[in-house]
Design an enzyme around this catalytic site. Sequence first.
Site, PDB file in Angstrom:
ATOM      1  N   ASN A   9       0.846  -1.201   0.000  1.00 43.36           N
ATOM      2  CA  ASN A   9       0.000   0.000   0.000  1.00 43.36           C
ATOM      3  C   ASN A   9       0.883   1.255   0.000  1.00 43.36           C
ATOM      4  OD1 ASN A   9      -1.521   2.220   0.931  1.00 43.36           O
ATOM      5  ND2 ASN A   9      -3.028   0.873   1.889  1.00 43.36           N
ATOM      6  N   ASP A  68      -1.063  -3.872  10.068  1.00 43.33           N
ATOM      7  CA  ASP A  68      -2.407  -4.273   9.679  1.00 43.33           C
ATOM      8  C   ASP A  68      -3.359  -3.326  10.368  1.00 43.33           C
ATOM      9  OD1 ASP A  68      -3.777  -6.259   7.971  1.00 43.33           O
ATOM     10  OD2 ASP A  68      -4.966  -6.484   9.778  1.00 43.33           O
ATOM     11  N   ASP A 167      -9.895   7.938   4.290  1.00 39.82           N
ATOM     12  CA  ASP A 167      -9.636   9.260   4.884  1.00 39.82           C
ATOM     13  C   ASP A 167     -10.680  10.331   4.529  1.00 39.82           C
ATOM     14  OD1 ASP A 167      -7.534   8.766   6.598  1.00 39.82           O
ATOM     15  OD2 ASP A 167      -6.028   8.945   5.027  1.00 39.82           O
TER      16      ASP A 167
END
Length: 206
Positions: A9, A68, A167
Amino acid sequence: MKLVFATANPGKVREAAEILGKGFDIITAAEAGITEEIPETGNTFRANSLQKAEYIYKKTGLNCFADDSGLEVDILGGGPGVQTARYSGEDHNADRNMAKLLREMARREAEASIMREMGLSTPHATRKARFRTSAALILNGEIHFFDGVMEGSIARERRGDGGFGYDPVFIPEGMDQTNGELGEAFKNTISHRGKALRAMAEYLKG
Ligand code: ITT
């Protein structure tokens, strides 16, 4: 200090580099030669972060860490939790994930309102939520965990395009704006990932 970050990511890599700052040389899994998808089959954030870090450690023998993380939404009974990345499907699509989240929350709110109209008692419908991170570090073969939480709530619509993932719909506690509007530099000072990775950095420096 050189550390492999067991992630695919790019948002996490960007944030980790800023949070950890000088003194840490962060290498991505791909840069360490791991280009396949790292398995993630646990039922808890800790189980998954350890699984990702161990995968890299076994293949490279290098000091490494994994993150995680996920969103726990009260009205969704703590979900999507460990399913956060693949909430709307295996392609980890942030737009579809946020759309599904807003849809599911609206459905639960409507159900709660019908139950109240029928005179049935129902828990107060809230939009409270939190981001949680478990960071697993493997240092010279030893495992260490660092956790972080950011409390907040889910906005009624997307706002701002800073950060990544959810977000644009997450409003940190005490703020009026979403993480998408507040931007990553500020978010890192209060975020789940900021807390977990600063604790890891303190440990490594100590
Ligand atoms: P790796 O496993 O390769 O690290 P991932 O995106 O699959 O990447 P996770 O399994 O930890 O990572 O999934 C967490 C998901 O939660 C992530 O994809 C985002 O959608 C969301 N998430 C985690 N931290 C976030 C943050 O700081 N801001 C917004 N969304 C976040």
